[in-house]
Design an enzyme around this catalytic site. Structure first.
Site, PDB file in Angstrom:
ATOM      1  N   GLU A  87      10.603  91.099 -36.661  1.00 50.58           N
ATOM      2  CA  GLU A  87      10.875  91.852 -35.838  1.00 50.58           C
ATOM      3  C   GLU A  87      11.926  91.728 -34.882  1.00 50.58           C
ATOM      4  OE1 GLU A  87       8.162  91.267 -31.878  1.00 50.58           O
ATOM      5  OE2 GLU A  87       9.611  92.802 -30.065  1.00 50.58           O
ATOM      6  N   ARG A 101       0.922  79.874 -42.074  1.00 48.79           N
ATOM      7  CA  ARG A 101       2.606  80.194 -41.932  1.00 48.79           C
ATOM      8  C   ARG A 101       3.232  78.980 -41.657  1.00 48.79           C
ATOM      9  NH1 ARG A 101       4.452  81.138 -37.223  1.00 48.79           N
ATOM     10  NH2 ARG A 101       3.596  82.935 -37.588  1.00 48.79           N
ATOM     11  N   LYS A 154      10.478  82.242 -32.052  1.00 52.07           N
ATOM     12  CA  LYS A 154      12.254  82.593 -32.277  1.00 52.07           C
ATOM     13  C   LYS A 154      12.475  82.280 -30.201  1.00 52.07           C
ATOM     14  CE  LYS A 154      11.115  86.724 -34.340  1.00 52.07           C
ATOM     15  NZ  LYS A 154      11.036  87.715 -34.821  1.00 52.07           N
TER      16      LYS A 154
HETATM   17  P1  ATP Z   1       7.499  86.410 -32.628  1.00 50.44           P
HETATM   18  O1  ATP Z   1       7.444  84.815 -32.417  1.00 50.44           O
HETATM   19  O2  ATP Z   1       8.330  87.423 -32.018  1.00 50.44           O
HETATM   20  O3  ATP Z   1       5.828  87.148 -33.074  1.00 50.44           O
HETATM   21  P2  ATP Z   1       7.394  85.764 -35.537  1.00 50.44           P
HETATM   22  O4  ATP Z   1       8.381  84.976 -36.114  1.00 50.44           O
HETATM   23  O5  ATP Z   1       5.827  86.111 -36.072  1.00 50.44           O
HETATM   24  O6  ATP Z   1       7.955  86.328 -34.439  1.00 50.44           O
HETATM   25  P3  ATP Z   1       7.812  88.385 -37.014  1.00 50.44           P
HETATM   26  O7  ATP Z   1       9.963  89.158 -36.742  1.00 50.44           O
HETATM   27  O8  ATP Z   1       7.022  89.168 -36.125  1.00 50.44           O
HETATM   28  O9  ATP Z   1       8.136  87.399 -36.402  1.00 50.44           O
HETATM   29  O10 ATP Z   1       7.500  88.052 -38.334  1.00 50.44           O
HETATM   30  C1  ATP Z   1       8.180  88.662 -39.279  1.00 50.44           C
HETATM   31  C2  ATP Z   1       7.552  88.188 -40.662  1.00 50.44           C
HETATM   32  O11 ATP Z   1       7.596  86.946 -41.499  1.00 50.44           O
HETATM   33  C3  ATP Z   1       5.375  88.191 -39.857  1.00 50.44           C
HETATM   34  O12 ATP Z   1       5.327  89.082 -41.349  1.00 50.44           O
HETATM   35  C4  ATP Z   1       5.031  86.527 -39.904  1.00 50.44           C
HETATM   36  O13 ATP Z   1       4.222  86.706 -40.518  1.00 50.44           O
HETATM   37  C5  ATP Z   1       6.173  86.416 -40.593  1.00 50.44           C
HETATM   38  N1  ATP Z   1       6.607  85.073 -40.313  1.00 50.44           N
HETATM   39  C6  ATP Z   1       6.830  84.624 -39.353  1.00 50.44           C
HETATM   40  N2  ATP Z   1       7.562  83.142 -38.866  1.00 50.44           N
HETATM   41  C7  ATP Z   1       6.254  82.839 -39.999  1.00 50.44           C
HETATM   42  C8  ATP Z   1       6.443  81.090 -40.679  1.00 50.44           C
HETATM   43  N3  ATP Z   1       6.848  80.227 -39.522  1.00 50.44           N
HETATM   44  N4  ATP Z   1       5.803  80.841 -41.832  1.00 50.44           N
HETATM   45  C9  ATP Z   1       5.464  82.425 -42.961  1.00 50.44           C
HETATM   46  N5  ATP Z   1       5.663  83.072 -42.477  1.00 50.44           N
HETATM   47  C10 ATP Z   1       6.074  83.444 -40.824  1.00 50.44           C
END
Ligand code: ATP
Ligand code: MG
Length: 563
Positions: free
Chosen positions: A36, A264, A274
């Site tokens: 996002e 994650r 974020k």
């Molecule tokens: P938000 O807090 O806005 O939900 P998010 O960190 O999930 O943020 P996204 O932009 O939705 O952010 O993430 C993009 C992709 O990165 C998604 O597929 C998410 O699953 C993956 N992702 C985010 N954080 C992690 C993490 N700590 N480890 C592995 N993958 C991650």
């Protein structure tokens, strides 16, 4: 044999290989990375990028970069641009062009109408609070919304008027008609669309209703023909909903994506939400998204981490189905290993102490050849100028050395790396009693740093010739947080109280003249000190160096102890 191969695959690779074997999706592999654009990418995203792009690469497939841009309020093109830059920098190339969920708003709207026509969606007049209040609890069913019994015609009429902008923000939503008693809260008539007048960075003011994440994500996967939709574990409970939508919109014969969840990445001594990263930036705890202390890809790049080291880290941690916390020292270890192999060595003095070599002719200079990288002979050697006045590290001298201190002290002999053996003959102090200069004598027979008679000289110091020294600023970065888990108190807790007061210290020192040819982004090992990367803040004649990592490897030590 068969077994061994199977063991080296992670569970996602096993799924993909089974699918390829069974001919599912015609053997195609199309993954996606769906950020996002509401912030910069961080090291957790890097794990997901390495996984999604890596799987595509391994199985001869492709990976889409798709912006999940369904919430205009928080999104911005600045983030879109930074995300593309970071993915490329990590070494990956997305399939043909970037994709945007917002490109599918028209199709997603049509699917909403389709669900209404099937009697599977309805317009609800409740506010967000009412909806959450009437949702029930995991053990008690929720209450049905009065809107649930609306006729299909009335729903179509209201929903099209929602789109036309006839109702104020927040006064109506479209909900799926599933099951208010489902043990899975996500299945209790989830919201599909909300009214929100916000200018979208791509679609402008074309829409005043926007689909919710759950009603956009799987649909986007389906539109693009994604085969394996890999996401983090918190979406496991959303999977029944992901499948429910596909059950009602997917057509025979088209690729149907499968959602697969993995754990994650969590890292010690940092935060990865974020929202928290945004607070660090907005409230000025760091200088920006690319502050070298940030766990963002932009921050790590500026700090001097290499894409290779981040990819190596992603490979070492692997993918699992259960959440774990990875030690920051492991990431630092991967960075150090990679930089050890590739970084140009130079000598720099962070906390300089002037040394005058009394028996060295004052006007004389000579040069010594020093290896650019002992790990890589192909990097060759460089000539380092030497003269009768040099700088050494203040820490390398002690007037009254304790036992076990083998560096310089009065009467003691040490080696100046690749130059001469010197012995300290005097200490010059100012009126406050602080040491301002050392007097030494060198052994002229020890040219190159070897004792002519083979006598033992324990200490070897790095040095910079004063006449040739380039003044430099050093930014000595350390971990941003003092606590292993700085966000212990949760998203809203005061994690900022765990910010380390010593996360950056600056010093003014000197570097050997080789550095004059360096450009921002170049990485070095300053001998005996650590790895550094030249910062874009550098100016002509005054380079600025960010400390990437120290030389000491706490991870390798811990690993050796426990292994
Ligand atoms: P938000 O807090 O806005 O939900 P998010 O960190 O999930 O943020 P996204 O932009 O939705 O952010 O993430 C993009 C992709 O990165 C998604 O597929 C998410 O699953 C993956 N992702 C985010 N954080 C992690 C993490 N700590 N480890 C592995 N993958 C991650
Ligand atoms: Mg997310």
């Amino acid at each position: 044999m068969e077994k061994e191969t199977a063991k080296s695959l992670n569970f996602i690779e096993e799924i993909i290989e089974d699918d390829i074997k069974s001919g599912k999706n015609g053997g195609a592999v199309l993954t996606r990375f769906p950020p996002e654009p509401n912030g910069y990418l961080h090291i957790g995203h890097a794990k997901s990028i390495c996984l999604n792009f890596g799987l595509a690469r391994k199985y001869g497939g492709r990976c889409n970069l798709r912006f999940d841009d369904t919430n205009p309020e928080k999104e911005d093109v600045e983030y879109v641009d930074s995300i593309m830059e970071d993915v490329k920098w990590l070494g990956f190339q997305w399939n043909d062009r970037p994709y945007y969920a917002s490109d599918y708003f028209g199709q997603i709207y049509e699917w909403a109408l389709l669900l209404i026509r099937k009697g599977l969606a309805y317009v609800c007049d409740m506010s967000a609070e009412e909806i959450s209040r009437t949702r029930g609890t995991p053990t008690e069913p929720g209450a049905e919304s009065p809107g649930r019994s609306r006729s299909i015609e009335e729903n179509i009429d209201l929903f099209t008027r929602m789109k036309k902008g006839e109702f104020p923000d927040g006064t109506k939503v479209l909900r799926a008609r599933i099951d208010m008693a489902s043990p899975n809260m996500h299945m209790r008539d989830p919201v599909l669309y909300r009214i929100k007048r916000d200018t979208h960075h791509r679609t402008g003011d074309e829409w005043c209703i926007y689909p919710m994440y759950d009603f956009a994500h799987g649909q986007s996967d389906y539109i693009e023909g994604i085969t394996h939709s890999i996401c983090t574990l918190e979406f496991e409970v959303h999977r029944p909903l992901y499948d429910w939508f596909l059950d009602h919109i997917a057509e025979e014969g088209r690729t149907r994506p499968r959602q697969i969840e993995f754990a994650r990445l969590n890292l010690t001594y940092t935060v990865m939400s974020k929202r928290m990263l945004l607070r660090l930036v907005r409230e000025g705890f760091v200088a920006g998204w690319d502050d070298p202390r940030m766990p963002t890809i932009a921050g790590m790049r500026r700090r001097g981490y290499t894409p290779e080291s981040i990819r190596a880290f992603a490979a070492v941690i692997g993918v699992a189905k259960r959440d774990t916390v990875v030690d920051m020292a492991l990431l630092e270890h991967c960075v150090r290993e990679d930089l050890n192999r590739r970084a140009q060595r130079v000598m720099g003095v962070i906390n300089p102490l002037r040394v005058v070599i009394e028996n060295y002719p004052p006007e004389k200079t000579e040069e010594f050849g020093i290896k650019n990288n002992p790990e890589d002979e192909t990097m060759g050697t460089r000539q380092v100028p030497f003269s009768g006045a040099i700088y050494i590290e203040r820490d390398d001298f002690m007037e009254e050395p304790p036992k076990g201190f083998f560096r310089l002290s009065p009467g003691r002999e040490v080696r100046l790396r690749a130059a001469y053996l010197i012995t300290c003959t005097g200490v010059v102090k100012n009126e406050k009693g602080e040491i301002t200069e050392l007097r030494c004598r060198c052994d002229p027979e020890s040219r190159g740093g070897d004792a002519p008679d083979g006598r033992k000289v324990k200490g070897t110091l790095h040095w910079v010739s004063a006449a040739h020294a380039v003044p430099a600023e050093f930014r000595l970065y350390d971990r941003l947080f003092t606590k292993e888990d700085p966000s212990e108190a949760g998203e809203d807790g005061d994690f900022t109280s765990n910010i380390s007061p010593d996360s950056v210290r600056t010093a003014a020192g000197f570097v050997e003249p080789f550095i004059k040819a360096a450009a921002a982004g170049d990485r070095f090992q300053f001998e005996r000190i650590g790895y550094f990367c030249m910062d874009p803040d550098s100016s002509e004649g005054r380079p600025v160096f960010n400390r990437t990592v120290s030389l000491k490897d706490s991870w390798a030590k811990t690993a050796a102890r426990s292994g």
